[in-house]
Enzyme design. Structure first.
Site, PDB file in Angstrom:
ATOM      1  N   HIS A  33       0.784  -1.079   0.165  1.00 59.23           N
ATOM      2  CA  HIS A  33      -0.060  -0.098   0.111  1.00 59.23           C
ATOM      3  C   HIS A  33       0.799   1.276   0.097  1.00 59.23           C
ATOM      4  O   HIS A  33       1.746   1.457   1.008  1.00 59.23           O
ATOM      5  CB  HIS A  33      -0.908   0.029   1.103  1.00 59.23           C
ATOM      6  CG  HIS A  33      -1.918   1.093   1.260  1.00 59.23           C
ATOM      7  ND1 HIS A  33      -2.929   1.013   0.646  1.00 59.23           N
ATOM      8  CD2 HIS A  33      -1.726   2.204   1.570  1.00 59.23           C
ATOM      9  CE1 HIS A  33      -3.701   2.311   0.609  1.00 59.23           C
ATOM     10  NE2 HIS A  33      -2.815   3.199   1.435  1.00 59.23           N
ATOM     11  N   CYS A  34       0.713   2.137  -0.991  1.00 60.38           N
ATOM     12  CA  CYS A  34       1.621   3.292  -1.165  1.00 60.38           C
ATOM     13  C   CYS A  34       0.755   4.435  -0.699  1.00 60.38           C
ATOM     14  O   CYS A  34      -0.100   5.025  -1.359  1.00 60.38           O
ATOM     15  CB  CYS A  34       1.982   3.298  -2.542  1.00 60.38           C
ATOM     16  SG  CYS A  34       3.066   5.006  -2.808  1.00 60.38           S
TER      17      CYS A  34
END
Length: 418
Positions: free
Chosen positions: A185-186
């Site tokens: 998850h960025c």
């Protein structure tokens, strides 16, 4: 020298903190000071503040801060995405009015392309579906990759989504959904990186890296040309100044400070681009390395845990027959992947091989595994085919697409170490 030192110090500090935050948990850096700094920033210092607050306010202050911190770090919100967007936009607003009139036609065209592309790929990465697994597309998600019976075994259910977990998938606690071929998850795109948007994320890193490097090079060229109009003996490297006689570092920095003060806005953005460009390129190189190895960020953590089990003598494997019977209730009958698992790897907490059990697939005796190099990575077909999998995720691989070995079988996939 004061202005230059202050700007450089602030930018270096931000870049270093960002590097420690995002790379501090990488297994590859485990034996460096970076993990210790990560623990210092995110564990030791917060724990010290918590202990102090317990004495002063009975924990009320840190409780409020913790709730806010949990929201910032573990809930999906666009704060960092907006910051990233504004960082790009404001930097260009400060940089271009000074630099644009001094650029030739070629550089103006090249700069325009370099400026526009990161916004396009940022939108595609952030707004697109990363590969959300839902009841409507669950069957298609199951058919993307076979279970390797090493990292991913059939029959596991997501306790939140109440769906069987396809191979290479992961439930994101921030997005609150399962993601196909989950990488990570960025927070910069406020989205997961998965099977459907990994290509846009890689292109975002590439175009942002080109933009920062190109902007730094153009800004440095403009500033150097200005400094040499007043100090013709100056050179970018102090040892090359004065026709090779060299220059004292104090005088060198004073001239730098003079050049920076003349174009403070453009100079600050140039330094920012110069110091953050290695971070962007480092992230890009890491992503390319993952593609080369046929793995993901999520899977590298699993491989690291598996190596720890191997070190303790808890990992065992045996052969998987190619004509094995499948259980259609937990495993797809067909996947687009051209390779099938040739091994079964299990972990035994007591350090003893598993007992004979019909529920555990595989044939033959169990043997201990001590090194990742001895474990086959089912999802690595070679760099070019791995690239195809990233940039053409809907592509169906065929056996004839994969090069053949001398023995006539499909090319042996690389070990987990790549």
């Amino acid at each position: 020298m004061g202005a230059f030192a202050t700007v450089a110090f602030v930018i270096c500090g931000i870049s270093f903190m960002t590097f420690v935050t995002f790379f501090g948990r990488l297994p590859a850096l485990r034996r460096t000071p970076i993990p210790w700094l990560h623990r210092l920033i995110w564990i030791y210092i917060p724990n010290g503040v918590l202990a102090l607050d317990q004495r002063l306010t009975s924990g009320k202050l840190t409780s409020s801060i913790a709730r806010f911190g949990n929201y910032i770090m573990y809930d999906r919100h666009p704060t960092v995405l907006i910051f990233f967007f504004l960082l790009l936009f404001v930097s260009e607003v400060l940089y271009l009015p000074v630099a644009w009139p001094q650029l030739g036609v070629f550089h103006q065209i090249a700069a325009s392309i370099a400026i526009i592309l990161p916004y396009i790929f940022l939108y595609l990465s952030a707004a697109g579906d990363p590969g959300t697994i839902e009841p409507g597309n669950h069957a298609d998600s199951m058919a993307l990759y076979p279970y390797d019976f090493t990292l991913f075994h059939p029959g596991n259910e997501c306790h939140t989504c109440r769906l069987l977990k396809p191979a290479r998938s992961k439930h994101c606690s921030i997005c609150k959904r399962c993601i196909s071929k989950s990488d990570h998850h960025c927070i910069f795109i406020n989205n997961c990186v998965g099977s459907n948007n990994q290509r846009w994320f890689v292109l975002l890193l590439l175009t942002t890296g080109i933009l920062t490097a190109y902007g730094a090079a153009l800004g440095m060229g403009i500033m150097i040309a200005k400094m040499r109009t007043r100090y013709p003996y100056w050179a970018l490297w102090p040892r090359h100044a004065n026709d090779g006689a060299g220059m004292e570092i104090k005088e060198y920095l004073i001239i730098w400070s003079w050049g920076l003060q003349g174009n403070a806005a453009m100079g600050s953005v140039t330094l920012l681009a110069l110091l953050t460009s290695p971070l962007v390129w480092g992230l890009l190189i890491y992503q390319v390395w993952l593609i080369y190895c046929g793995t993901t960020t999520n899977e590298t953590l699993k491989w690291s845990d598996l190596q720890a089990d191997m070190d303790d003598g808890f990992a065992f494997r045996r052969k998987m027959p190619l004509d094995r019977a499948r259980d259609p209730r937990i495993e797809p009958a067909w996947t687009r992947w051209p390779a099938e698992p040739e091994q079964v790897l299990v972990r035994a907490e007591d350090g003893k091989p598993p007992l004979a059990d019909a529920s555990v697939p595989g044939v033959g005796d169990w043997e201990p595994v001590w090194k990742l190099r001895d474990v086959e990575n089912l999802y690595d077909l070679g760099f070019w085919d791995n690239l195809v999998d990233v940039f053409l995720p809907a592509h169906t691989f065929r056996e004839k697409d994969i090069p053949r070995s001398e023995g006539g079988g499909s090319r042996r996939r690389r070990s987990a170490r790549g």
